[in-house]
Design an enzyme around this catalytic site. Structure first.
Site, PDB file in Angstrom:
ATOM      1  N   HIS A  62     -12.977   3.977   1.899  1.00  0.00           N
ATOM      2  CA  HIS A  62     -12.213   5.170   1.518  1.00  0.00           C
ATOM      3  C   HIS A  62     -12.789   6.426   1.038  1.00  0.00           C
ATOM      4  O   HIS A  62     -14.043   6.245   0.806  1.00  0.00           O
ATOM      5  CB  HIS A  62     -11.214   4.476   0.457  1.00  0.00           C
ATOM      6  CG  HIS A  62     -10.069   3.541   0.860  1.00  0.00           C
ATOM      7  ND1 HIS A  62     -10.249   2.305   0.714  1.00  0.00           N
ATOM      8  CD2 HIS A  62      -9.321   3.568   1.960  1.00  0.00           C
ATOM      9  CE1 HIS A  62      -9.321   1.546   1.166  1.00  0.00           C
ATOM     10  NE2 HIS A  62      -8.630   2.550   2.079  1.00  0.00           N
ATOM     11  N   SER A 118       0.760  -1.139   0.048  1.00  0.00           N
ATOM     12  CA  SER A 118      -0.158  -0.137   0.064  1.00  0.00           C
ATOM     13  C   SER A 118       0.956   1.202   0.068  1.00  0.00           C
ATOM     14  O   SER A 118       2.048   1.385   0.579  1.00  0.00           O
ATOM     15  CB  SER A 118      -0.852  -0.144   1.308  1.00  0.00           C
ATOM     16  OG  SER A 118      -1.226   1.086   1.661  1.00  0.00           O
ATOM     17  N   SER A 119       0.373   2.242  -0.629  1.00  0.00           N
ATOM     18  CA  SER A 119       0.993   3.505  -0.567  1.00  0.00           C
ATOM     19  C   SER A 119       1.052   4.388   0.810  1.00  0.00           C
ATOM     20  O   SER A 119       1.999   5.188   0.861  1.00  0.00           O
ATOM     21  CB  SER A 119       0.311   4.487  -1.522  1.00  0.00           C
ATOM     22  OG  SER A 119      -0.989   4.587  -1.167  1.00  0.00           O
ATOM     23  N   CYS A 120       0.239   3.868   1.566  1.00  0.00           N
ATOM     24  CA  CYS A 120       0.469   4.243   3.125  1.00  0.00           C
ATOM     25  C   CYS A 120       1.788   4.044   3.728  1.00  0.00           C
ATOM     26  O   CYS A 120       1.955   4.635   4.670  1.00  0.00           O
ATOM     27  CB  CYS A 120      -0.629   3.560   3.761  1.00  0.00           C
ATOM     28  SG  CYS A 120      -2.360   4.058   3.638  1.00  0.00           S
ATOM     29  N   LYS A 153       1.857  -3.911   6.005  1.00  0.00           N
ATOM     30  CA  LYS A 153       2.022  -4.032   4.546  1.00  0.00           C
ATOM     31  C   LYS A 153       3.665  -3.819   4.255  1.00  0.00           C
ATOM     32  O   LYS A 153       4.046  -4.573   3.599  1.00  0.00           O
ATOM     33  CB  LYS A 153       1.190  -2.686   3.864  1.00  0.00           C
ATOM     34  CG  LYS A 153      -0.166  -2.902   4.045  1.00  0.00           C
ATOM     35  CD  LYS A 153      -0.738  -3.760   2.845  1.00  0.00           C
ATOM     36  CE  LYS A 153      -1.481  -5.035   3.207  1.00  0.00           C
ATOM     37  NZ  LYS A 153      -1.795  -5.948   2.221  1.00  0.00           N
ATOM     38  N   TYR A 173      -1.355  -0.442   9.918  1.00  0.00           N
ATOM     39  CA  TYR A 173      -1.674  -1.182   8.538  1.00  0.00           C
ATOM     40  C   TYR A 173      -0.517  -0.893   7.836  1.00  0.00           C
ATOM     41  O   TYR A 173      -0.148  -1.768   7.382  1.00  0.00           O
ATOM     42  CB  TYR A 173      -2.855  -0.225   7.990  1.00  0.00           C
ATOM     43  CG  TYR A 173      -3.324  -0.700   6.650  1.00  0.00           C
ATOM     44  CD1 TYR A 173      -3.630  -1.718   6.152  1.00  0.00           C
ATOM     45  CD2 TYR A 173      -2.992   0.315   5.670  1.00  0.00           C
ATOM     46  CE1 TYR A 173      -4.099  -1.906   5.086  1.00  0.00           C
ATOM     47  CE2 TYR A 173      -3.017   0.121   4.254  1.00  0.00           C
ATOM     48  CZ  TYR A 173      -3.589  -1.306   3.746  1.00  0.00           C
ATOM     49  OH  TYR A 173      -3.881  -1.460   2.511  1.00  0.00           O
TER      50      TYR A 173
END
Ligand SMILES: NC(=O)c1ccc[n+]([C@@H]2O[C@H](COP(=O)([O-])OP(=O)(O)OC[C@H]3O[C@@H](n4cnc5c(N)ncnc54)[C@H](OP(=O)(O)O)[C@@H]3O)[C@@H](O)[C@H]2O)c1
Length: 318
Positions: free
Chosen positions: A181, A108-110, A141, A137
């Protein structure tokens, strides 16, 4: 990979997984393996091992995991970490043991630092602290991504491919304003505002932060390209974005227009904005030859139509 290859899609009922299934079906693949959450609990190591022993997949797309918006992330950080770590640990271990030829894991880009050069190159990972509101999170990831790289390094192969999509949207998204989201939550909010004739909709923050959105069909398309293509020369992980970002204000206006909501948009600037920009640098994947193809507005329209259809199926009046 050929049309009779055994391809297991974990999380096939979700936003990304269901799109991968559609892409495999339209690509003529006849041996797609799925198991519902009810039939296979992916956090159960023994069950996952048995499943791999029985079904013997040659390719795996790992699109199962716990995801959600800011409220969910803040309310259930332990659950997010637990579920994602366990799923990744179990599926990667079973895939390795089964000698799977290629596996795609969606990170994920998070995971990128909150303060990150834009657009964000893969080399910026681990260079700073991720956004605190989704830290659990993000760390889960990062662990999944790193586990792919660790297997590749230890066994001298490049079978496990960690891919980092930006914010996804499309059919089977979660439209709950609390747990979904931003894009899907806005579709629902504007739809309800239109249905109730609300004169205005108030949104969090200034509307200025910029975000990149990618349709799940583009993610699925990239996924198939990676499974089918020669990935031996690629450097992992791989960012997966469209290269185009929008301000939240532009996004809200586009959704209001697609939904047909004509009321006012108001901004509650007492609420936090989050990171100012989150755009991925997807040059690695572009150099591989992949390009996104879903037009953003067309993608919004079909996603809204899917939302309307699914409400009609559930017997909910618009
Ligand atoms: N959505 C995004 O914007 C986005 C962006 C980047 C990366 N990703 C990553 O992509 C992956 C898929 O995301 P998504 O948005 O498609 O998620 P999603 O729509 O919530 O779908 C998740 C899927 O995983 C299944 N699942 C969840 N927990 C499970 C468990 N313990 N055992 C078995 N199955 C389980 C769900 O089944 P049930 O619904 O039946 O539980 C569902 O099929 C995730 O790993 C996520 O981190 C998502």
């Amino acid at each position: 990979m050929d049309e009779s290859s055994r391809i297991y899609v974990a999380g096939h009922t979700g936003l990304i997984g269901s799109s991968v299934i559609r892409a495999l079906e339209s690509g003529g693949f006849t041996n797609v393996i799925t198991a519902s959450h009810r039939d296979l609990e992916l956090t159960d190591a023994l069950a996952v091992e048995r499943f791999f022993d029985n079904r013997n997949p040659e390719y795996v797309v790992l699109a199962a995991g716990r995801v959600g918006g800011i409220v969910e992330n803040q309310t259930y950080p332990a659950d997010f970490m637990n579920t994602n770590l366990a799923i990744q640990l179990n599926v990667l271990r079973a895939a390795h043991r089964a000698g799977v030829r290629k596996l795609i894991l969606f990170a994920s880009s998070c995971m990128y630092p909150r303060e990150c050069p834009q657009p964000m190159p893969e080399t910026a990972l681990f260079s700073g602290y991720p956004e605190p509101t989704s830290l659990a999170y993000a760390v889960s990831k990062l662990a999944g991504m790193q586990m792919c790289l660790a297997y590749n390094q230890q066994y001298g192969e490049k079978r496990f491919i960690p891919v980092i999509p930006n914010s996804a949207f499309g059919p089977n998204d979660n439209f709950d304003p609390k747990s979904g989201h931003v894009l899907s939550a806005l579709i629902r909010r504007f739809h309800e505002a239109k249905a109730t004739g609300a004169p205005s909709v108030t949104l969090w923050g200034s509307g200025n932060p910029r975000r990149e959105f990618i349709h799940a069909d583009d993610i699925a398309d990239a996924c198939l390209a990676l499974l089918e293509g020669d990935t031996s020369q690629l450097q992992f992980p791989l960012n997966l974005g469209t290269g185009k970002d929008f301000s939240i204000r532009e996004l809200a206006e586009a959704i209001a227009s697609v939904v047909g909501y004509a009321g006012k948009l108001e901004w509650d600037t007492s609420k936090p904005d989050g990171a100012p920009r989150k755009l991925l640098d997807s040059s690695r994947l572009l150099a591989f030859g992949w390009r996104p193809s879903v037009d953003f507005t067309a993608g919004l329209k079909s996603t809204y139509q899917w939302y309307l259809d699914s409400m009609a199926t559930q017997g909910v009046q618009p």
